[in-house]
Design an enzyme around this catalytic site. Structure first.
Site, PDB file in Angstrom:
ATOM      1  N   GLU A   1       0.817  -1.215   0.000  1.00 16.29           N
ATOM      2  CA  GLU A   1       0.000   0.000   0.000  1.00 16.29           C
ATOM      3  C   GLU A   1       0.849   1.263   0.000  1.00 16.29           C
ATOM      4  OE1 GLU A   1      -2.449  -0.533   3.417  1.00 16.29           O
ATOM      5  OE2 GLU A   1      -1.102   0.565   4.749  1.00 16.29           O
ATOM      6  N   HIS A   2       2.135   1.134   0.243  1.00 18.65           N
ATOM      7  CA  HIS A   2       2.984   2.326   0.253  1.00 18.65           C
ATOM      8  C   HIS A   2       3.408   2.739  -1.149  1.00 18.65           C
ATOM      9  CE1 HIS A   2       4.040   0.751   4.472  1.00 18.65           C
ATOM     10  NE2 HIS A   2       3.083   1.632   4.554  1.00 18.65           N
TER      11      HIS A   2
HETATM   12 ZN    ZN Z   1       6.315  -0.776  -0.672  1.00 17.45          ZN
END
Ligand code: ZN
Length: 187
Positions: A77-78
């Site tokens: 999700e990053h």
């Molecule tokens: Zn990542």
């Protein structure tokens, strides 16, 4: 997910990158990306009840059941980049067990969302515990993250391992050790 809207956004993104969204190779890309994301993020449309669909089986002996090496593909999700690896699941039931394919579907249901590996591991463990009212559950995920491999420090071979142990797997050292030794046995 609104396909048309996602296609427009990807079209914009391609322009912003400095590419020409109308050139031959990229013309159909927004459509393909929208389709790919719909598939990769289909987990949002599912829940445990629907995935398991009543496929619980009675079993008299409550031995530990271990399934190793369930393939896993998710998106962090990053960075919205893939992470992928294997998931190992163990549980001790109270009379009810799940088919192997259902375990794999539970893994997929949570993996096909924007995730962090730690939460993914916990969600799988908690769901199995709840659905089976299991005495204990252990889940271990070993995965490689493209966001680490392709960018920044480029640690190409780093494997992130996360675990979640619940019930007797948390409370009893011998149970947890039995699980760990079963999943670490020579492949
Ligand atoms: Zn990542």
């Amino acid at each position: 997910m609104n396909h048309q809207r996602v296609q427009e956004l990807v079209h914009e993104l391609i322009k912003e990158i400095g590419e020409d969204p109308e050139r031959e190779g990229l013309k159909e890309t927004p459509k393909r990306v929208a389709k790919a994301w719909e598939y990769l993020l289909q987990g949002y449309k599912k829940d445990a009840t629907q995935v398991i669909n009543g496929a619980l089986f009675e079993q008299e002996l409550n031995n530990m059941i271990v399934v190793r090496d369930i393939e896993l593909y998710s998106l962090c999700e990053h960075h919205m980049l893939p992470f992928f690896g294997r998931c190992h699941i163990g549980y001790i039931s109270r009379g009810k067990v799940l088919g192997v394919s259902k375990l794999a579907r539970i893994v997929d249901m949570y993996a096909r969302r924007l995730q962090i590996q730690e939460r993914l591991t916990n969600q799988i463990a908690t769901t199995i515990k709840d659905v089976l009212n299991a005495e204990g559950v252990g889940v271990v995920i070993e995965a490689q993250h493209l966001c680490m491999m392709m960018r920044g420090v480029e640690k190409q071979n780093s494997l992130l391992t996360t675990s979640s142990v619940l019930g007797s797997f948390r409370d009893e050292d011998s149970t947890r050790m039995e699980f760990m030794s079963l999943i670490n046995r020579q492949r």
